[in-house]
Enzyme design. Structure first.
Site, PDB file in Angstrom:
ATOM      1  CG  HIS A   1     -48.107  -2.584 -40.807  1.00  0.00           C
ATOM      2  ND1 HIS A   1     -49.467  -2.427 -40.596  1.00  0.00           N
ATOM      3  CD2 HIS A   1     -47.758  -3.708 -40.120  1.00  0.00           C
ATOM      4  CE1 HIS A   1     -49.908  -3.393 -39.814  1.00  0.00           C
ATOM      5  NE2 HIS A   1     -48.885  -4.186 -39.513  1.00  0.00           N
ATOM      6  N   PRO A   2     -43.860  -0.240 -42.011  1.00  0.00           N
ATOM      7  CG  PRO A   2     -41.638  -0.159 -41.313  1.00  0.00           C
ATOM      8  CD  PRO A   2     -43.005  -0.521 -40.837  1.00  0.00           C
TER       9      PRO A   2
END
Length: 547
Positions: A479-480
């Site tokens: 989930h960057p």
């Protein structure tokens, strides 16, 4: 005339860079108007692999260099100097074509915090209609859910005994059972809803792009990696891209209205920096003329750090089925005849949102993903024993990293430094999260299933021991976010205004995870689809057309 010559001579209203969770939505919605011409560029190939569309195929695409960027971070000093694998989708549908399928929106408070920070229009009340607009939930329409949208969302049909015991164990700790993590509140333990339909993955490529592909006003170019935004002064007027991979040829395409970046939290800031939009010192270091000095481009990187606890089970798990030819055949038959079973639901079936530090957080601060199998890492070969995994992550990390180009070469991956566990709160929350996982595993409901804790193992008891395990074994949960953050003041790191327009630049927006000022409390696919739906209305309004 070649297709590329036609593109160079064509007039497009919009160019969308990246055909992923956001880009497919933008291209589909904008091309609904037959008078508007849209060019959609995707660096990867078409989503033609069977493994993309089979939910459990996630284990295959996780390592595919054809459909996955297969990034690695730089050595992280907070993680014992490890380089951590960061898979990202490189095909139509982007990461929605290779992700874990979980449909989670985050907490209402996440969006209210965005609005309170000056991002008007992004409160929970204001974004809810876009979640509803995007969703086709098999349960039908309701106060919180849509029943007519392009993104299909399904329940897990078959109850699983391990998940049932996990839910009961969480209830022993005071966490209520829930059948909807996306309703009135997120707190609870239960089964996830998935972006699947009748046993198949439902990516944005399938839900949004496939119905739009027949439109004459939409051109979709695959294997076309954007290398530079074409600028006229401080206005974006087009995109240069390499057709056919690094050894291919360059094509220039032009947009009369806007260029829309949806390349993700890694590649959107990289493309801005390569185009002279970003921190002036970094650009000058690499000999790139500064078009707009925007210090925040590539900064503010946030990600969910996943801590995976592995247990040996006293009862058979999916490991057993995958480790025998008979078991594999049984799973295949179950999917072929009923479109059900593990092949139809991927890896993580159930989960939990709870507070690890209840005195410091009014809402859940950790999330569990419960897998009915175990492996040394997500998507890896399953263990030869009956095993399951309790993965837990801190929902709102304070740690901040960065994305920075290493050179002027658009094919060289940028510097990726997540700086995990760099704050005291993050370290304490992750230690408390491991203890919470152990407490559920030790509950009356789950304890009979547990033969032993394989990792971290009984030797890790002190806070120092557990933190050492987090540093040694922690990994991304994919989930960057936050590297082109929305905000009102560019001097304070904001890259985009509240309408997702790049500060100081005309005709250019960023619509993807990088636009999040702070990471949402949960999986990021559904929020990005929502952001793209909302962006379409803003784009049409700003270009003089009714939304």
């Amino acid at each position: 005339m070649s297709p590329q010559d036609e593109i160079m001579n064509a007039k497009f209203d919009y160019i969308v860079v990246g055909a992923g969770s956001a880009g497919a939505v933008l291209a589909s919605r904008l091309s609904e108007d037959p008078s508007v011409r849209v060019l959609l560029l995707e660096a990867g190939p078409k989503d033609s692999s069977f493994w993309i569309h089979l939910p459990i195929g996630y284990g295959k695409t996780m390592w595919s260099t054809k459909y996955n960027w297969c990034f690695h971070t730089d050595p992280d000093p907070n993680m014992n100097g490890r380089r951590i694998y960061w898979p990202r989708g490189k095909t139509l549908g982007g990461s929605s074509s290779i992700n874990g399928l979980i449909y989670i929106r985050g907490q209402h408070e996440d969006y209210d915090a965005w609005a309170a920070a000056g991002n008007t229009g992004w409160s929970a009340k204001e974004v809810l209609p876009y979640f509803i607009k995007s969703e086709y939930n098999e349960r039908g329409a309701s106060k919180y859910h849509g029943g007519e949208g392009p993104l299909r969302v399904s329940d897990i049909a078959d109850k699983n005994s391990l998940i049932e015991r996990f839910i009961a164990g969480a209830e022993e700790l005071g966490v209520p059972r829930t059948d909807d993590f996306n309703g009135a509140q997120q707190l609870g333990a239960g089964y996830y809803q998935l972006t699947t339909w009748k046993g198949w993955r439902w990516s944005t490529a399938k839900g949004y792009l496939k119905p739009a592909r027949s439109r004459a006003n939409l051109v979709v170019e695959t294997e076309a990696q954007a290398t530079q935004i074409i600028m006229n002064g401080t206005r974006a007027v087009g995109v240069r891209y390499r057709k056919g991979g690094k050894s291919g040829h360059d094509v220039d395409a032009y947009a009369d209205r806007e260029v829309l970046l949806s390349a993700g939290a890694i590649l959107s800031p990289q493309l801005l920096q390569l185009s002279g939009i970003g921190p002036a010192e970094l650009l000058r270091k690499h000999g790139i003329p500064v078009v707009v000095d925007l210090p925040g481009v590539g900064e503010n990187l946030q990600d969910h750090l996943q801590i995976r606890l592995t247990f040996e089970s006293s009862e058979p798990t999916t490991n057993d089925a995958l480790n025998s030819l008979f078991g594999q055949a049984k799973l295949g038959w179950q999917w072929l005849t009923r479109r059900s079973g593990p092949l139809a639901v991927g890896i993580n079936q159930g989960g939990c949102f709870m507070r690890a530090l209840p005195e410091e957080s009014a809402t859940p601060d950790i999330q569990f993903h419960v897998a009915t199998l175990s492996a040394d890492m997500a998507g890896g070969k399953v263990h030869d024993f009956s095993g399951f995994t309790l993965s837990v992550c801190q929902l709102r990390p304070e740690s901040r990293g960065h994305i920075r180009i290493r050179s002027r070469d658009p094919f060289e991956p940028p510097e990726m430094q997540p700086n995990y566990l760099s704050t005291d709160l993050d370290r304490r929350t992750n230690v408390a999260a491991v203890r919470a996982a152990r407490a559920i595993a030790a509950s009356q409901a789950m304890a009979p299933w547990v033969v032993r804790e394989v990792k971290p193992g009984p030797a890790a008891q002190s806070d120092e021991d557990i933190l050492a395990f987090c540093r040694e074994a922690g990994a991304t949960i994919f989930h960057p976010s936050g590297t082109c953050a929305m905000g009102i003041d560019p001097k304070q790191g904001a890259v985009l205004d509240t309408r997702l327009r790049v500060h100081g630049v005309q005709g250019l927006r960023v619509v993807d995870c990088s636009a999040m000022p702070t990471l949402v409390s949960g999986n990021t696919n559904a929020p990005v689809v929502m952001m793209a739906e909302k962006a379409v209305d803003m784009i049409l309004e700003d270009n003089g057309r009714a939304a």
